[in-house]
Design a protein around this motif. Sequence first.
Motif, PDB file in Angstrom:
ATOM      1  N   ARG A 109       0.795  -1.228   0.000  1.00  0.00           N
ATOM      2  CA  ARG A 109       0.000   0.000   0.000  1.00  0.00           C
ATOM      3  C   ARG A 109       0.828   1.279   0.000  1.00  0.00           C
ATOM      4  O   ARG A 109       0.481   2.249  -0.679  1.00  0.00           O
ATOM      5  N   TRP A 110       1.912   1.315   0.781  1.00  0.00           N
ATOM      6  CA  TRP A 110       2.710   2.534   0.920  1.00  0.00           C
ATOM      7  C   TRP A 110       3.992   2.478   0.099  1.00  0.00           C
ATOM      8  O   TRP A 110       4.813   3.398   0.156  1.00  0.00           O
ATOM      9  N   GLN A 111       4.211   1.376  -0.627  1.00  0.00           N
ATOM     10  CA  GLN A 111       5.483   1.209  -1.331  1.00  0.00           C
ATOM     11  C   GLN A 111       5.540   1.951  -2.660  1.00  0.00           C
ATOM     12  O   GLN A 111       4.558   1.984  -3.416  1.00  0.00           O
ATOM     13  N   ALA A 112       6.722   2.499  -2.947  1.00  0.00           N
ATOM     14  CA  ALA A 112       7.029   3.072  -4.250  1.00  0.00           C
ATOM     15  C   ALA A 112       8.437   2.626  -4.623  1.00  0.00           C
ATOM     16  O   ALA A 112       9.233   2.232  -3.753  1.00  0.00           O
ATOM     17  N   ILE A 113       8.723   2.671  -5.911  1.00  0.00           N
ATOM     18  CA  ILE A 113      10.053   2.296  -6.402  1.00  0.00           C
ATOM     19  C   ILE A 113      10.847   3.585  -6.596  1.00  0.00           C
ATOM     20  O   ILE A 113      10.405   4.497  -7.292  1.00  0.00           O
ATOM     21  N   PHE A 114      12.031   3.648  -5.969  1.00  0.00           N
ATOM     22  CA  PHE A 114      12.859   4.854  -6.035  1.00  0.00           C
ATOM     23  C   PHE A 114      14.182   4.567  -6.736  1.00  0.00           C
ATOM     24  O   PHE A 114      14.957   3.706  -6.284  1.00  0.00           O
ATOM     25  N   PHE A 115      14.455   5.300  -7.799  1.00  0.00           N
ATOM     26  CA  PHE A 115      15.808   5.356  -8.336  1.00  0.00           C
ATOM     27  C   PHE A 115      16.642   6.151  -7.332  1.00  0.00           C
ATOM     28  O   PHE A 115      16.209   7.204  -6.847  1.00  0.00           O
ATOM     29  N   CYS A 116      17.838   5.644  -7.015  1.00  0.00           N
ATOM     30  CA  CYS A 116      18.692   6.287  -6.006  1.00  0.00           C
ATOM     31  C   CYS A 116      19.923   6.879  -6.677  1.00  0.00           C
ATOM     32  O   CYS A 116      20.874   6.159  -7.006  1.00  0.00           O
ATOM     33  N   GLU A 117      19.917   8.170  -6.885  1.00  0.00           N
ATOM     34  CA  GLU A 117      21.076   8.870  -7.423  1.00  0.00           C
ATOM     35  C   GLU A 117      22.058   9.152  -6.294  1.00  0.00           C
ATOM     36  O   GLU A 117      21.666   9.711  -5.268  1.00  0.00           O
ATOM     37  N   PHE A 118      23.311   8.731  -6.487  1.00  0.00           N
ATOM     38  CA  PHE A 118      24.323   8.995  -5.462  1.00  0.00           C
ATOM     39  C   PHE A 118      25.490   9.824  -6.002  1.00  0.00           C
ATOM     40  O   PHE A 118      26.448  10.084  -5.276  1.00  0.00           O
ATOM     41  N   ASP A 119      25.434  10.193  -7.273  1.00  0.00           N
ATOM     42  CA  ASP A 119      26.524  11.005  -7.836  1.00  0.00           C
ATOM     43  C   ASP A 119      25.982  11.914  -8.941  1.00  0.00           C
ATOM     44  O   ASP A 119      26.544  11.993 -10.040  1.00  0.00           O
ATOM     45  N   GLY A 120      24.876  12.592  -8.632  1.00  0.00           N
ATOM     46  CA  GLY A 120      24.243  13.469  -9.610  1.00  0.00           C
ATOM     47  C   GLY A 120      24.730  14.894  -9.492  1.00  0.00           C
ATOM     48  O   GLY A 120      25.636  15.177  -8.699  1.00  0.00           O
ATOM     49  N   PRO A 121      24.093  15.786 -10.266  1.00  0.00           N
ATOM     50  CA  PRO A 121      23.028  15.489 -11.235  1.00  0.00           C
ATOM     51  C   PRO A 121      23.565  14.844 -12.517  1.00  0.00           C
ATOM     52  O   PRO A 121      24.651  15.200 -12.976  1.00  0.00           O
ATOM     53  N   ARG A 122      22.753  13.928 -13.068  1.00  0.00           N
ATOM     54  CA  ARG A 122      23.152  13.186 -14.263  1.00  0.00           C
ATOM     55  C   ARG A 122      21.927  12.695 -15.035  1.00  0.00           C
ATOM     56  O   ARG A 122      20.824  12.588 -14.490  1.00  0.00           O
ATOM     57  N   HIS A 123      22.179  12.300 -16.263  1.00  0.00           N
ATOM     58  CA  HIS A 123      21.219  11.508 -17.034  1.00  0.00           C
ATOM     59  C   HIS A 123      21.520  10.041 -16.767  1.00  0.00           C
ATOM     60  O   HIS A 123      22.676   9.626 -16.890  1.00  0.00           O
ATOM     61  N   ARG A 124      20.507   9.272 -16.436  1.00  0.00           N
ATOM     62  CA  ARG A 124      20.704   7.877 -16.066  1.00  0.00           C
ATOM     63  C   ARG A 124      19.720   6.978 -16.810  1.00  0.00           C
ATOM     64  O   ARG A 124      18.696   7.466 -17.311  1.00  0.00           O
ATOM     65  N   ASP A 125      20.012   5.679 -16.798  1.00  0.00           N
ATOM     66  CA  ASP A 125      19.097   4.680 -17.359  1.00  0.00           C
ATOM     67  C   ASP A 125      18.652   3.705 -16.277  1.00  0.00           C
ATOM     68  O   ASP A 125      19.429   3.365 -15.390  1.00  0.00           O
ATOM     69  N   VAL A 126      17.426   3.247 -16.410  1.00  0.00           N
ATOM     70  CA  VAL A 126      16.948   2.120 -15.617  1.00  0.00           C
ATOM     71  C   VAL A 126      16.437   1.090 -16.611  1.00  0.00           C
ATOM     72  O   VAL A 126      15.715   1.443 -17.549  1.00  0.00           O
ATOM     73  N   ARG A 127      16.828  -0.166 -16.431  1.00  0.00           N
ATOM     74  CA  ARG A 127      16.378  -1.203 -17.357  1.00  0.00           C
ATOM     75  C   ARG A 127      15.291  -2.045 -16.681  1.00  0.00           C
ATOM     76  O   ARG A 127      15.374  -2.349 -15.494  1.00  0.00           O
ATOM     77  N   VAL A 128      14.289  -2.403 -17.450  1.00  0.00           N
ATOM     78  CA  VAL A 128      13.115  -3.089 -16.911  1.00  0.00           C
ATOM     79  C   VAL A 128      12.820  -4.303 -17.782  1.00  0.00           C
ATOM     80  O   VAL A 128      12.640  -4.170 -19.001  1.00  0.00           O
ATOM     81  N   LYS A 129      12.780  -5.463 -17.159  1.00  0.00           N
ATOM     82  CA  LYS A 129      12.489  -6.708 -17.896  1.00  0.00           C
ATOM     83  C   LYS A 129      11.271  -7.369 -17.269  1.00  0.00           C
ATOM     84  O   LYS A 129      11.239  -7.583 -16.055  1.00  0.00           O
ATOM     85  N   ILE A 130      10.299  -7.672 -18.091  1.00  0.00           N
ATOM     86  CA  ILE A 130       9.039  -8.233 -17.615  1.00  0.00           C
ATOM     87  C   ILE A 130       8.953  -9.686 -18.049  1.00  0.00           C
ATOM     88  O   ILE A 130       9.006  -9.977 -19.243  1.00  0.00           O
ATOM     89  N   VAL A 131       8.874 -10.572 -17.054  1.00  0.00           N
ATOM     90  CA  VAL A 131       8.810 -12.001 -17.348  1.00  0.00           C
ATOM     91  C   VAL A 131       7.419 -12.490 -16.961  1.00  0.00           C
ATOM     92  O   VAL A 131       7.081 -12.572 -15.771  1.00  0.00           O
ATOM     93  N   ALA A 132       6.630 -12.804 -17.952  1.00  0.00           N
ATOM     94  CA  ALA A 132       5.268 -13.287 -17.703  1.00  0.00           C
ATOM     95  C   ALA A 132       5.310 -14.738 -17.212  1.00  0.00           C
ATOM     96  O   ALA A 132       6.218 -15.492 -17.543  1.00  0.00           O
TER      97      ALA A 132
END
Lengths: 145, 145, 145
Positions: free
Chosen positions: A121-144
Amino acid sequence: MASSGTNARREPHAAKTLAVRSSRRTELINITAEIQELVTESGCSSGVCHIYVPHTTAGVIINEGYDPDVARDVEVALDRMIPLKGDYRHAEGNSDSHIKTALVGTSQSVFIEHGRLALGRWQAIFFCEFDGPRHRDVRVKIVAD
Amino acid sequence: MASSGTNARREPHAAKTLAVRSSRRTELINITAEIQELVTESGCSSGVCHIYVPHTTAGVIINEGYDPDVARDVEVALDRMIPLKGDYRHAEGNSDSHIKTALVGTSQSVFIEHGRLALGRWQAIFFCEFDGPRHRDVRVKIVAD
Amino acid sequence: MASSGTNARREPHAAKTLAVRSSRRTELINITAEIQELVTESGCSSGVCHIYVPHTTAGVIINEGYDPDVARDVEVALDRMIPLKGDYRHAEGNSDSHIKTALVGTSQSVFIEHGRLALGRWQAIFFCEFDGPRHRDVRVKIVAD
């Protein structure tokens, strides 16, 4: 967003790339809506959503998304536990960013149920920048299932 | 336990919910036997067991289950590293619980071999309560090869 | 290496075991090439590679592999944050090793694309020894799409 819904349906397993832009050195960024969008585009109803950060000074966590002070408190606590200056040899001056990344980790897996990320209920997914500011990528793979 | 063996066999991929009850504010609880029971019920012989905590002040780790002092030492160390009081803004007074959760993480994946969790000899799966005592859920998804 | 390519192709999903030998008490060891070799042997072109450490005083992280000082700085930071001596009850004298393992975690998942681990440009997979020197195992399970 790097992928179209059409491609997503044609190659449902192929990882998609999500672009993230950070604005501070240490910054937690809520990316839940963007990842849900990729799940929706994939047409997957039930499975596992794997989230992967391909960087060495950024990670991903799951934590409270309702009160923004929680993300702020996590940022401050990590900065306190792993200071910018310390017994570091890496010449780029961002050893603290690498160490924070080692602690929080670079991947998460969330179940997909009825086409939705099965977050608490209260959860969210957070990208964690530790050396910004920058342009970053997150990769997402969905396995049905 | 939220599922019967019959349902587990009919929808082998559907996540099951395991109820956990904590009795202290910071408490590691060994849930290995309960998760093994879900694996057995599923009839899965080989695959991956995904364990997911849908909370923002509780996590899950894998560590030594033989000597209970190990879990106690982990609890005390986390309480020392992330104190109850600090530079926190979140008004609920449990920022430390959120930070601990960010560090240990909210999911684990364990291989299933010959119908058993393929844990190392001394390994056990611990639910990590960081803001108890509470009633909590752990979600378990079994993906057969 | 515990598996031959022939077996790997016959039972593509079965986990393989990789032997690792550490030479110091706290030591990050780059195992990327060995894991890529298992991926190649498996013949898997697209999927997920699950890496699992079956120990309670060793873990696995993904971080920079280019400059060895990064691994050194992570080692030193963990030794600073979780000292060898402290408020510990576990009689074996390696409570710090268990706590470090709880923080970095015992598993990682990396996507496989075109037969290669889809790591970021600077990323490498590090076995994390926290109670060496020892002979250790890393288990690797490759799940094709």
